[in-house]
Scaffold this motif. Structure first.
Motif, PDB file in Angstrom:
ATOM      1  N   LYS C  44      34.399  48.155  36.180  1.00  0.00           N
ATOM      2  CA  LYS C  44      32.993  48.508  36.412  1.00  0.00           C
ATOM      3  C   LYS C  44      32.256  47.371  37.117  1.00  0.00           C
ATOM      4  O   LYS C  44      31.544  47.592  38.092  1.00  0.00           O
ATOM      5  CB  LYS C  44      32.312  48.820  35.070  1.00  0.00           C
ATOM      6  CG  LYS C  44      33.023  49.930  34.287  1.00  0.00           C
ATOM      7  CD  LYS C  44      32.379  50.177  32.943  1.00  0.00           C
ATOM      8  CE  LYS C  44      32.453  49.017  31.980  1.00  0.00           C
ATOM      9  NZ  LYS C  44      33.791  48.714  31.474  1.00  0.00           N
ATOM     10  N   THR C  45      32.441  46.152  36.587  1.00  0.00           N
ATOM     11  CA  THR C  45      31.776  45.013  37.229  1.00  0.00           C
ATOM     12  C   THR C  45      32.267  44.846  38.657  1.00  0.00           C
ATOM     13  O   THR C  45      31.493  44.524  39.560  1.00  0.00           O
ATOM     14  CB  THR C  45      32.041  43.741  36.411  1.00  0.00           C
ATOM     15  OG1 THR C  45      31.513  43.936  35.100  1.00  0.00           O
ATOM     16  CG2 THR C  45      31.386  42.535  37.050  1.00  0.00           C
ATOM     17  N   THR C  46      33.546  45.113  38.853  1.00  0.00           N
ATOM     18  CA  THR C  46      34.095  45.019  40.203  1.00  0.00           C
ATOM     19  C   THR C  46      33.367  45.968  41.143  1.00  0.00           C
ATOM     20  O   THR C  46      33.030  45.604  42.265  1.00  0.00           O
ATOM     21  CB  THR C  46      35.601  45.324  40.181  1.00  0.00           C
ATOM     22  OG1 THR C  46      36.227  44.443  39.259  1.00  0.00           O
ATOM     23  CG2 THR C  46      36.213  45.144  41.552  1.00  0.00           C
ATOM     24  N   PHE C  86      22.912  40.506  37.016  1.00  0.00           N
ATOM     25  CA  PHE C  86      24.315  40.189  36.797  1.00  0.00           C
ATOM     26  C   PHE C  86      24.754  40.413  35.367  1.00  0.00           C
ATOM     27  O   PHE C  86      23.956  40.338  34.447  1.00  0.00           O
ATOM     28  CB  PHE C  86      24.574  38.726  37.146  1.00  0.00           C
ATOM     29  CG  PHE C  86      24.390  38.434  38.585  1.00  0.00           C
ATOM     30  CD1 PHE C  86      25.392  38.740  39.477  1.00  0.00           C
ATOM     31  CD2 PHE C  86      23.228  37.876  39.033  1.00  0.00           C
ATOM     32  CE1 PHE C  86      25.222  38.481  40.818  1.00  0.00           C
ATOM     33  CE2 PHE C  86      23.056  37.611  40.370  1.00  0.00           C
ATOM     34  CZ  PHE C  86      24.049  37.910  41.264  1.00  0.00           C
ATOM     35  N   GLN C  87      26.042  40.611  35.217  1.00  0.00           N
ATOM     36  CA  GLN C  87      26.573  40.712  33.865  1.00  0.00           C
ATOM     37  C   GLN C  87      26.543  39.350  33.202  1.00  0.00           C
ATOM     38  O   GLN C  87      26.106  39.198  32.077  1.00  0.00           O
ATOM     39  CB  GLN C  87      28.006  41.239  33.891  1.00  0.00           C
ATOM     40  CG  GLN C  87      28.605  41.347  32.503  1.00  0.00           C
ATOM     41  CD  GLN C  87      29.954  42.042  32.535  1.00  0.00           C
ATOM     42  OE1 GLN C  87      30.657  42.014  33.528  1.00  0.00           O
ATOM     43  NE2 GLN C  87      30.309  42.672  31.442  1.00  0.00           N
ATOM     44  N   ILE C  88      27.016  38.350  33.937  1.00  0.00           N
ATOM     45  CA  ILE C  88      26.916  36.998  33.413  1.00  0.00           C
ATOM     46  C   ILE C  88      25.518  36.521  33.746  1.00  0.00           C
ATOM     47  O   ILE C  88      25.130  36.483  34.895  1.00  0.00           O
ATOM     48  CB  ILE C  88      27.931  36.074  34.102  1.00  0.00           C
ATOM     49  CG1 ILE C  88      29.313  36.663  33.954  1.00  0.00           C
ATOM     50  CG2 ILE C  88      27.844  34.670  33.565  1.00  0.00           C
ATOM     51  CD1 ILE C  88      30.263  36.244  35.029  1.00  0.00           C
ATOM     52  N   LEU C 172      22.386  47.499  37.311  1.00  0.00           N
ATOM     53  CA  LEU C 172      22.235  46.777  36.043  1.00  0.00           C
ATOM     54  C   LEU C 172      23.585  46.710  35.343  1.00  0.00           C
ATOM     55  O   LEU C 172      24.188  47.743  35.066  1.00  0.00           O
ATOM     56  CB  LEU C 172      21.229  47.488  35.129  1.00  0.00           C
ATOM     57  CG  LEU C 172      19.771  47.499  35.573  1.00  0.00           C
ATOM     58  CD1 LEU C 172      18.921  48.234  34.545  1.00  0.00           C
ATOM     59  CD2 LEU C 172      19.262  46.089  35.768  1.00  0.00           C
ATOM     60  N   ASP C 173      24.045  45.501  35.100  1.00  0.00           N
ATOM     61  CA  ASP C 173      25.342  45.349  34.444  1.00  0.00           C
ATOM     62  C   ASP C 173      25.155  44.952  32.989  1.00  0.00           C
ATOM     63  O   ASP C 173      24.799  43.820  32.687  1.00  0.00           O
ATOM     64  CB  ASP C 173      26.168  44.300  35.192  1.00  0.00           C
ATOM     65  CG  ASP C 173      27.654  44.418  34.862  1.00  0.00           C
ATOM     66  OD1 ASP C 173      27.992  45.236  33.976  1.00  0.00           O
ATOM     67  OD2 ASP C 173      28.457  43.714  35.487  1.00  0.00           O
ATOM     68  N   GLU C 174      25.381  45.892  32.115  1.00  0.00           N
ATOM     69  CA  GLU C 174      25.274  45.679  30.672  1.00  0.00           C
ATOM     70  C   GLU C 174      23.997  44.959  30.252  1.00  0.00           C
ATOM     71  O   GLU C 174      24.046  43.891  29.645  1.00  0.00           O
ATOM     72  CB  GLU C 174      26.497  44.890  30.169  1.00  0.00           C
ATOM     73  CG  GLU C 174      27.776  45.654  30.446  1.00  0.00           C
ATOM     74  CD  GLU C 174      28.960  45.090  29.694  1.00  0.00           C
ATOM     75  OE1 GLU C 174      28.747  44.505  28.617  1.00  0.00           O
ATOM     76  OE2 GLU C 174      30.086  45.250  30.179  1.00  0.00           O
ATOM     77  N   PRO C 175      22.853  45.537  30.560  1.00  0.00           N
ATOM     78  CA  PRO C 175      21.600  44.878  30.176  1.00  0.00           C
ATOM     79  C   PRO C 175      21.452  44.751  28.660  1.00  0.00           C
ATOM     80  O   PRO C 175      20.768  43.843  28.193  1.00  0.00           O
ATOM     81  CB  PRO C 175      20.519  45.792  30.763  1.00  0.00           C
ATOM     82  CG  PRO C 175      21.173  47.100  30.981  1.00  0.00           C
ATOM     83  CD  PRO C 175      22.605  46.799  31.267  1.00  0.00           C
TER      84      PRO C 175
HETATM   85 MG   LIG Z   1      32.140  44.029  33.336  1.00  0.00          MG
END
Ligand SMILES: [Mg+2]
Ligand SMILES: Nc1ncnc2c1ncn2[C@@H]1O[C@H](COP(=O)(O)OP(=O)(O)OP(=O)(O)O)[C@@H](O)[C@H]1O
Lengths: 304, 323, 248
Positions: C44-46, C86-88, C172-175
């Protein structure tokens, strides 16, 4: 032609010294992600201890053993006392703390051995010259340095590609979290790698002893060449260190030997000498810049 | 007292101290203090310019002395050609006029910073540190090879530059000129780091990835920062050449770069005024330790390590923060 | 025909032997909250990185507003209307909260080679800063260093910064990751409030959040999109159940 071969051998010999310096340092950079400016200090320690032991006992073998031991032990002590505190710090802190180490070691040698440079004799059994090719007479000692360096390079190659410890070190250079996840004792591994690196620096130092003057601060000029080697080769890559060291050794030596002559063919001689000499001393940095434009992470970048 | 108030008090107090110093030195009959503190002002200028790089641009340059050296050599070379009335490269006349030579020193240093910066900024992290060091060392060897300008032995100036309305040969006059330039550079730097440029720059230093995602070319900002820092160091070099009336390759040596870095850290990274304090403390410490022992470096080294390990914010931080 | 703001077609991306995206296709309708779900390491992040331009796809195409963007560099995609969080967490830790926000505001305002005037007194910053901080509930934190914020507040700041550029599509990555229960509720409210203003592509593990917020959901398994549909369709899709049960 004879001159060229002779200079090639000289370049090879400088390259070998640089390889001994950079092999250890590039691993420390790659595995521990620590920038260590004090690596040249261990070169200096090796040279001083070697020269002292040789003068006291007259034995070159004992001098070698003493130098390697001193550099290795000093390295491990420094790792445990100072470097360990720096692994988690940023590069700036590492630069400054190891800069402090240089101050300390340089002054320490001045206190112990005084300001005058020491001179180290070539052992009698390595004195003299040998005729390698018809007309090509080369000092035995320099040849011995090349041979020792080549042997060490082979040993390192064996260590890295054929032994368990070597596998762990290589794995650590490309993925250190992985290695600790595998349950390797990272602390001990770091100390050993650091000690191995400083031991090699000590070897380079003691072998340089009879060729250059042994003096305080001698580690820094070689250190900067070592950095150039590592920048060219790529941080963390032993293969890069080999290629970089030989490249720098050859370019520097050949440049100094032939650039002034080359310039004399189309410039007036005094001018040619000074331009040629200037350019020769800058040549390796120009090579470095070229490599940088072409491959910013060095010739053999390790994957992070 | 709040941190901001303390900071103001400290800066104002420092400014007052520097303004009054020549009179105090005269009153106590310690004239050498004027030249000692001139040295401190000049090193401060170099250290502040390095703080712009490290503290705001996140650029750990270990070759900053190169620009100090370039500034110094430009000054000395123009002096030499003027003194011997022999034009440089046959066409450019030498000069002893500060209004001409000092800006030139700044421009040449900035031009070199542009060159070195463009190449070095292709990399980051450890590579950047080693590459800036290597380029500076290259210039060092170049200076050593400059036989015409003294090579290894360096080059003497015989007298200071001329500046209209001032007598630079007079130590007090020269002191105030240096104080003026340091203050000017501090003012410019202070505006700079708070400006839009400075905000982006600090952002890029904090996370170049994020700056990129905002659609900004962080590297250009870093390059400009590198150039401005180099220009400041070039000015410091011109002043240093005037103070000592002498330049040598030692100005460009990497230990000089390291010492500037130590001053920045000692005073407080990313605080602009901190490095002034750092330079003062470092040079005074050197002076004092050297009085007691010729081996003062053996103490300075461990002091440095301790400061690195335990006093992250430097002296300026210690004085302006509570906790 | 539906109005698609984003269309992803046959995207492939490998890292060495790992195929992080495998012939991946899906489309996002304008105005929707579109969720991407899938097991850990599904890719997913990719996908988000490929969309934003941080990664280059090996093959395949990405259309934003029917324009091909997969060859554009990151910043041009930003000006084409992409915003992301970002996720991170990667806010500017050494800047204050208001400086972070000001930076996001100024990023859309032409070049920043202005060397003298204080950035915080520039017109747009003065006009928009207070509102932008209020939108993510950080008005009382403006002087704090972003690095000293709580995990949840950092997320709020990131989302707030991503919103400043008025992106047409917000990634939005895992807010919700690392949020306490209270934070989750707050963020949910925030995201719902954005509906209608912008389209959102949301990667999220918290299924409650996904099923209560999303208009449509795409399921990614081993880099491949195995199903797209309304929450109801996804809930009852046997393949999806298989994939999730098979993984656990
Ligand atoms: Mg991810
Ligand atoms: N830069 C990279 N280099 C090598 N492999 C990568 C890289 N980035 C991702 N991968 C691999 O690609 C696969 C997909 O990773 P990705 O981060 O996209 O998953 P994800 O669905 O976001 O997972 P999560 O739910 O844990 O966030 C994983 O196997 C991961 O290890």
């Amino acid at each position: 032609m004879i001159l060229l071969v002779e200079q090639l051998l000289n370049g090879l010999q400088l390259g070998i010294t640089l390889f001994l310096m950079s092999a250890g340092l590039t691993l420390v950079f790659g595995i521990m992600q620590v920038i260590n400016l004090a690596h040249g200090s261990f070169y200096m320690i090796g040279a001083y201890v070697g020269a002292t032991v040789a003068a006291a006992t007259g034995s070159f073998i004992l001098a070698l053993a003493g130098a390697l031991g001193a550099a290795g032990v000093a390295g491990m002590a420094v790792e445990i006392l100072v470097l360990r505190q720096l692994y988690k710090r940023d590069h700036l802190d590492q630069v400054l703390a190891t800069f402090g180490l240089i101050f300390f070691f340089n002054e320490m040698t001045r206190i112990i051995w005084g300001k005058q440079p020491l001179f180290m004799d070539i052992p009698t059994w390595l004195k003299g010259n040998i005729e390698l090719l018809p007309g090509l007479i080369y000092p035995v000692y320099r040849l011995a340095v090349i041979v020792v360096g080549a042997v060490v390079a082979l040993l390192l190659w064996y260590l890295f590609s054929r032994t368990r410890l070597g596998m762990q070190i290589r794995a650590g250079a490309s993925n250190r979290d992985m290695v600790s996840a595998l349950g390797v004792n990272i602390k001990l591994l770091y100390t050993l790698v650091f000690g191995l690196g400083t031991l090699l620096a000590g070897l380079a130092g003691v072998m340089a002893g009879p060729i250059f003057a042994v003096e305080s601060g001698m580690g820094e000029s070689i250190l900067i060449l070592t950095f150039v080697v590592i920048v060219i080769g790529g941080i963390g890559s032993v293969r890069g260190a080999v290629v970089g060291a030989l490249l720098v050794g050859l370019v520097d030596t050949l440049g100094r030997a032939f650039l002034p002559t080359l310039f004399r063919t189309f410039l007036s001689s005094s001018y040619a000498d000074s331009v040629g000499a200037s350019l020769a001393s800058m040549s390796i940095y120009i090579v470095m810049a070229a490599v940088l434009i072409w491959k910013p992470r060095g010739l053999f970048p390790s994957h992070h | 007292m709040a941190g901001g108030v303390r900071k103001t008090v400290l800066i104002a107090g420092g400014g007052l101290f520097f303004c009054l110093l020549p009179w105090a030195a005269h009153y106590f009959g310690e004239q050498y203090l004027v030249s000692l503190f001139t040295r401190i002002l000049i090193y401060s200028l170099a250290a502040v310019s390095l703080d712009l790089l490290i503290g705001y641009g996140g650029l750990i340059s270990l070759g900053h002395a190169a620009f100090v050296g370039i500034g110094g050599y430009v000054t000395a070379i123009f002096f030499q050609h003027s003194f011997e009335a022999e034009p440089l490269a046959g066409i450019i006349p030498g000069s002893e006029n500060a209004l001409l030579v000092w800006p030139l020193a700044v421009i040449v240093a900035a031009a070199f910073a542009f060159l070195i910066g463009s190449l070095s900024l292709r990399t980051s992290g450890m590579h950047f540190i080693m590459i800036t060091l290597a380029f500076a060392q290259m210039l060092y060897y170049f200076a050593v090879g400059l036989e015409k300008y003294g090579g290894d032995d360096g080059l003497s100036l015989y007298s200071r530059n001329q500046l209209v309305g001032m007598d630079l040969a007079n130590d007090v006059h020269f002191y105030f000129v240096c104080l003026f330039f340091l203050s000017l550079f501090l003012l410019i730097s202070d505006r700079l780091v708070k400006s839009r440029f400075g905000l982006v720059l600090r952002g890029a230093a904090s996370s170049s990835r994020r700056i990129h995602a905002l659609g900004i070319h962080g590297r250009r900002y870093k390059l400009i920062c590198f150039i401005i820092g180099g220009a400041g160091a070039g000015l410091a070099g011109a002043l240093l050449a005037n103070q000592t009336e002498y330049v040598s390759p030692g100005l460009l040596h990497w230990t000089m770069s390291g010492e500037l870095m130590v001053m920045v850290l000692l005073g407080g990274l990313g605080s602009l005024f901190g490095p002034v304090l750092g330079a003062a403390v470092y040079l005074l410490l050197e002076e004092t330790l050297a009085m007691y022992t010729e081996h003062w470096m053996v103490y300075l080294g461990p002091i440095l390590i301790v400061v690195v390990l335990f006093a992250k914010r430097g002296l300026f931080g210690l004085l302006t923060h509570r906790d | 025909m539906a109005d698609y703001i984003l269309q992803v077609k046959n995207l492939c991306k490998s890292f060495g032997a790992v195929e992080a995206s495998r012939d991946l296709s899906f489309a996002v309708q304008r105005g929707h909250i579109h969720a991407l779900i899938g097991p850990n390491g599904a890719g997913k992040t990719t996908v988000l990185n490929l969309l934003s331009g941080e990664l280059q796809a090996d093959s395949g195409t990405i259309f934003l507003n029917a324009k091909k963007i997969n060859k554009l560099p990151v910043h041009q995609r930003v000006s084409a209307g992409l915003g992301r969080s970002f996720q991170i967490t990667s806010i500017f830790e050494s800047l204050s909260v208001s400086e972070n926000m000001a930076l996001a505001i100024l990023a859309g305002e032409g070049h920043n080679f202005r060397f003298w005037r204080n950035a915080m007194t520039v017109g747009v910053v003065k006009r928009e800063l207070a509102g932008a901080l209020a939108r993510v509930d950080l008005s009382d934190r403006e002087e704090q260093l972003a690095g000293n914020l709580s995990h949840g507040e950092k997320r709020q700041l990131e989302v707030g910064m991503a919103l400043v550029g008025k992106p047409q599509l917000l990634l939005l990555d895992e807010p919700m990751a690392g949020q306490g229960a209270g934070g989750t509720v707050e963020l949910k409210k925030l995201i719902l409030g954005l509906k209608g203003q912008t389209t959102i592509l949301l990667v999220e593990h918290d299924m409650d959040v996904v099923f209560s917020l999303a208009d449509r959901i795409s399921v990614i398994v081993y880099g491949h999109c195995i199903a797209s549909g309304s929450p109801e369709q996804i809930r009852t899709n046997p393949e999806v159940q298989m994939a999730y049960l098979g993984e656990q």
